[in-house]
Motif scaffolding. Structure first.
Motif, mmCIF file in Angstrom:
data_model
loop_
_atom_site.group_PDB
_atom_site.id
_atom_site.type_symbol
_atom_site.label_atom_id
_atom_site.label_comp_id
_atom_site.label_asym_id
_atom_site.label_seq_id
_atom_site.Cartn_x
_atom_site.Cartn_y
_atom_site.Cartn_z
ATOM 1 N N ALA A 32 0.833 -1.208 0.000
ATOM 2 C CA ALA A 32 0.000 0.000 0.000
ATOM 3 C C ALA A 32 0.864 1.253 0.000
ATOM 4 O O ALA A 32 0.578 2.214 -0.738
ATOM 5 N N ALA A 33 1.917 1.274 0.792
ATOM 6 C CA ALA A 33 2.794 2.443 0.851
ATOM 7 C C ALA A 33 3.500 2.680 -0.479
ATOM 8 O O ALA A 33 3.592 3.819 -0.956
ATOM 9 N N THR A 34 3.978 1.624 -1.105
ATOM 10 C CA THR A 34 4.687 1.757 -2.379
ATOM 11 C C THR A 34 3.749 2.202 -3.487
ATOM 12 O O THR A 34 4.060 3.116 -4.257
ATOM 13 N N VAL A 92 -4.959 7.544 -7.098
ATOM 14 C CA VAL A 92 -5.777 8.549 -6.419
ATOM 15 C C VAL A 92 -5.950 8.212 -4.942
ATOM 16 O O VAL A 92 -5.879 9.081 -4.076
ATOM 17 N N GLN A 93 -6.203 6.927 -4.656
ATOM 18 C CA GLN A 93 -6.474 6.506 -3.282
ATOM 19 C C GLN A 93 -6.044 5.062 -3.106
ATOM 20 O O GLN A 93 -6.181 4.250 -4.024
ATOM 21 N N VAL A 94 -5.541 4.748 -1.917
ATOM 22 C CA VAL A 94 -5.131 3.382 -1.583
ATOM 23 C C VAL A 94 -5.735 3.026 -0.238
ATOM 24 O O VAL A 94 -5.615 3.783 0.723
ATOM 25 N N ASP A 95 -6.388 1.855 -0.160
ATOM 26 C CA ASP A 95 -6.969 1.389 1.089
ATOM 27 C C ASP A 95 -6.600 -0.067 1.320
ATOM 28 O O ASP A 95 -6.720 -0.896 0.417
ATOM 29 N N ASP A 103 -6.264 -7.662 -0.383
ATOM 30 C CA ASP A 103 -5.587 -7.006 0.732
ATOM 31 C C ASP A 103 -5.521 -5.491 0.589
ATOM 32 O O ASP A 103 -5.507 -4.771 1.582
ATOM 33 N N VAL A 104 -5.457 -5.023 -0.645
ATOM 34 C CA VAL A 104 -5.337 -3.598 -0.926
ATOM 35 C C VAL A 104 -6.222 -3.280 -2.130
ATOM 36 O O VAL A 104 -6.262 -4.045 -3.100
ATOM 37 N N ILE A 105 -6.925 -2.142 -2.061
ATOM 38 C CA ILE A 105 -7.710 -1.660 -3.196
ATOM 39 C C ILE A 105 -7.205 -0.273 -3.548
ATOM 40 O O ILE A 105 -7.039 0.579 -2.678
#
Length: 77
Positions: A19-21, A29-32, A39-41
């Motif tokens: 997510a950080a990378t 635009v957005q990471v969750d 695990d990440v969207i």
């Protein structure tokens, strides 16, 4: 402008790093981080479909710790 959600599966324990990378990539635009089968969207946007494809294949899928992605294009009904 086209937008898409990228659903990402990661290696165990790698969701935070992924997510950080990914959050630093242009077009993101957005990471969750989420629970469930992914695990990440990531919400992305690009000028056209070709640019979006390049973002997914050349940048997102090359991030260490990602095992699978699913790209869902946004449609306006």
């Amino acid at each position: 402008m086209v937008q898409a959600y990228i659903l990402i599966q990661t290696e165990v324990g790698k969701a935070r790093d992924v997510a950080a990378t990914v959050s630093d990539l242009p077009g993101v635009v957005q990471v969750d981080a989420v629970t469930g089968p992914y695990d990440v969207i990531v919400l992305t946007q690009a000028e056209n479909v070709d640019e979006l494809g390049s973002l997914v294949v050349s940048k997102v899928q090359s991030v260490t710790g990602i095992t699978r992605t699913l790209t869902c294009s946004v449609v306006h009904l």
